[in-house]
Design a protein around this motif. Structure first.
Motif, mmCIF file in Angstrom:
data_model
loop_
_atom_site.group_PDB
_atom_site.id
_atom_site.type_symbol
_atom_site.label_atom_id
_atom_site.label_comp_id
_atom_site.label_asym_id
_atom_site.label_seq_id
_atom_site.Cartn_x
_atom_site.Cartn_y
_atom_site.Cartn_z
ATOM 1 N N GLU A 129 56.897 123.904 31.255
ATOM 2 C CA GLU A 129 56.280 125.149 30.796
ATOM 3 C C GLU A 129 54.823 125.284 31.286
ATOM 4 O O GLU A 129 54.267 126.393 31.275
ATOM 5 N N ARG A 130 54.232 124.179 31.657
ATOM 6 C CA ARG A 130 52.829 124.218 32.082
ATOM 7 C C ARG A 130 52.675 124.120 33.602
ATOM 8 O O ARG A 130 51.559 123.942 34.091
ATOM 9 N N ARG A 131 53.751 124.247 34.310
ATOM 10 C CA ARG A 131 53.678 124.151 35.769
ATOM 11 C C ARG A 131 52.881 125.310 36.346
ATOM 12 O O ARG A 131 53.061 126.465 35.976
ATOM 13 N N ASN A 132 51.967 124.973 37.257
ATOM 14 C CA ASN A 132 51.149 125.966 37.939
ATOM 15 C C ASN A 132 51.115 125.576 39.423
ATOM 16 O O ASN A 132 50.220 124.868 39.870
ATOM 17 N N PRO A 133 52.095 126.026 40.204
ATOM 18 C CA PRO A 133 52.208 125.595 41.608
ATOM 19 C C PRO A 133 50.958 125.843 42.440
ATOM 20 O O PRO A 133 50.585 125.005 43.262
ATOM 21 N N LYS A 134 50.306 126.987 42.250
ATOM 22 C CA LYS A 134 49.123 127.290 43.044
ATOM 23 C C LYS A 134 47.987 126.316 42.748
ATOM 24 O O LYS A 134 47.330 125.807 43.663
ATOM 25 N N LEU A 135 47.763 126.036 41.477
ATOM 26 C CA LEU A 135 46.729 125.088 41.091
ATOM 27 C C LEU A 135 47.092 123.689 41.575
ATOM 28 O O LEU A 135 46.229 122.926 42.048
ATOM 29 N N HIS A 136 48.366 123.355 41.479
ATOM 30 C CA HIS A 136 48.845 122.041 41.918
ATOM 31 C C HIS A 136 48.561 121.830 43.405
ATOM 32 O O HIS A 136 48.065 120.773 43.819
ATOM 33 N N LEU A 137 48.859 122.844 44.215
ATOM 34 C CA LEU A 137 48.645 122.729 45.658
ATOM 35 C C LEU A 137 47.166 122.691 46.012
ATOM 36 O O LEU A 137 46.776 122.071 47.004
ATOM 37 N N ARG A 138 46.342 123.330 45.193
ATOM 38 C CA ARG A 138 44.909 123.312 45.466
ATOM 39 C C ARG A 138 44.337 121.908 45.260
ATOM 40 O O ARG A 138 43.486 121.459 46.024
ATOM 41 N N HIS A 139 44.816 121.215 44.229
ATOM 42 C CA HIS A 139 44.332 119.859 43.963
ATOM 43 C C HIS A 139 45.088 118.804 44.764
ATOM 44 O O HIS A 139 44.551 117.727 45.018
ATOM 45 N N LEU A 140 46.316 119.130 45.146
ATOM 46 C CA LEU A 140 47.135 118.164 45.875
ATOM 47 C C LEU A 140 47.837 118.883 47.032
ATOM 48 O O LEU A 140 48.997 119.249 46.939
ATOM 49 N N PRO A 141 47.113 119.089 48.145
ATOM 50 C CA PRO A 141 47.708 119.793 49.295
ATOM 51 C C PRO A 141 48.987 119.116 49.778
ATOM 52 O O PRO A 141 49.151 117.895 49.661
ATOM 53 N N ARG A 142 49.872 119.920 50.313
ATOM 54 C CA ARG A 142 51.200 119.435 50.695
ATOM 55 C C ARG A 142 51.143 118.311 51.725
ATOM 56 O O ARG A 142 52.030 117.467 51.760
ATOM 57 N N ARG A 143 50.127 118.283 52.565
ATOM 58 C CA ARG A 143 50.076 117.254 53.607
ATOM 59 C C ARG A 143 49.892 115.848 53.044
ATOM 60 O O ARG A 143 50.071 114.868 53.755
ATOM 61 N N TYR A 144 49.525 115.739 51.760
ATOM 62 C CA TYR A 144 49.371 114.417 51.142
ATOM 63 C C TYR A 144 50.628 113.957 50.411
ATOM 64 O O TYR A 144 50.691 112.827 49.942
ATOM 65 N N TRP A 145 51.622 114.802 50.312
ATOM 66 C CA TRP A 145 52.808 114.463 49.529
ATOM 67 C C TRP A 145 53.551 113.261 50.113
ATOM 68 O O TRP A 145 54.206 112.530 49.376
#
Length: 258
Positions: free
Chosen positions: A230-246
């Motif tokens: 319920e607290r998922r925020n994809p945009k905020l998540h990607l800002r703090h953890l860019p996809r290239r680090y996954w």
């Protein structure tokens, strides 16, 4: 026109500065020897690294710049973006040619550019320290690969020396093809020529410790258990953890993706 070439080391670049002042011939370009193209116009000067000459330049800079500015200058060297050598030279020349401290002189383009480059490198350093994940191999070595945007491996070594002082570990930069190896006593930088299939973020399953897969699954279970949909925020998540680090993170491996 003067093209200076050097060996790619920081000491080599400082030696170029010394030679340029010695010759009173300012460079129109500075390039690493293995990348330099012969110039049809002007003079090409190949400068071998000289520790004493580099030290004299560094000592001169210590009289002109604060410790923070010296660190920014070194971080700009690790930035490695096109033209970074000339940017460093312009900054040093401005510092030596001014009777006042230049660190706040943002009217000079090189001052602002050095600060911006240093910030980018510093940000990448902290991301690597946070996102690197080691895998334990069958011989007890903790191994990780990285491919950072900038050459931050020399900057993150101290962090891992403190955090994993009781473990043998190695971090390999797949983009620059060198690594750091810690043997419980000290860390040394090593050059490795790994085949392409080994230049990846994971170690081959056959080389892993028998318990490694269990630890990885346990971490994924933990990550899923603390995740609140319920607290998922994809945009905020990607800002703090860019996809290239996954690719470094166990919780972002295919088994845990949604």
């Amino acid at each position: 026109m003067h093209l200076y070439t050097y060996d790619g080391s920081f000491e080599g670049l400082l030696t170029v500065v010394f030679e340029a002042y010695e010759r009173k011939a300012w460079p129109t370009a500075i390039e690493q020897q293995h990348l330099a193209q012969p110039s049809m116009f002007g003079e090409t000067v190949a400068v071998p690294a000289d520790e004493q000459k580099a030290q004299r330049v560094w000592q001169g800079l210590q009289k002109k710049l604060s410790g923070g500015a010296l660190k920014e200058l070194y971080h700009t060297f690790l930035w490695e973006q096109p033209g970074f050598e000339q940017l460093i030279f312009d900054y040093i020349r401005l510092a030596f040619g001014s009777n006042e401290n230049i660190e706040g002189n943002y009217a000079a383009p090189c001052v602002l550019q050095v600060q911006q480059a240093a910030k980018q490198v510093h940000r990448e350093k902290h991301r690597m320290e946070a996102f690197v994940r080691f895998q334990k191999t069958s011989d007890g070595l903790f191994y990780a690969t990285i491919s950072p945007d900038f050459n931050v491996l020399p900057l993150i070594v101290r962090h891992f020396e403190k955090r994993y002082a009781d473990q043998r570990w190695a971090i390999y930069d797949t983009r620059r093809r060198y690594g750091a190896y810690y043997d419980l006593q000290s860390t040394r930088l090593i050059n490795l020529e790994l085949p392409p299939q080994q230049r990846q973020a994971t170690v081959a399953a056959a080389a892993l410790d028998a318990e490694e897969e269990g630890y990885r699954q346990l971490w994924q279970v933990y990550f899923e258990s603390v995740n609140i949909p319920e607290r998922r925020n994809p945009k905020l998540h990607l800002r703090h953890l860019p996809r290239r680090y996954w690719k470094y993170l166990s919780e972002k491996q295919p088994q845990s993706l949604r």
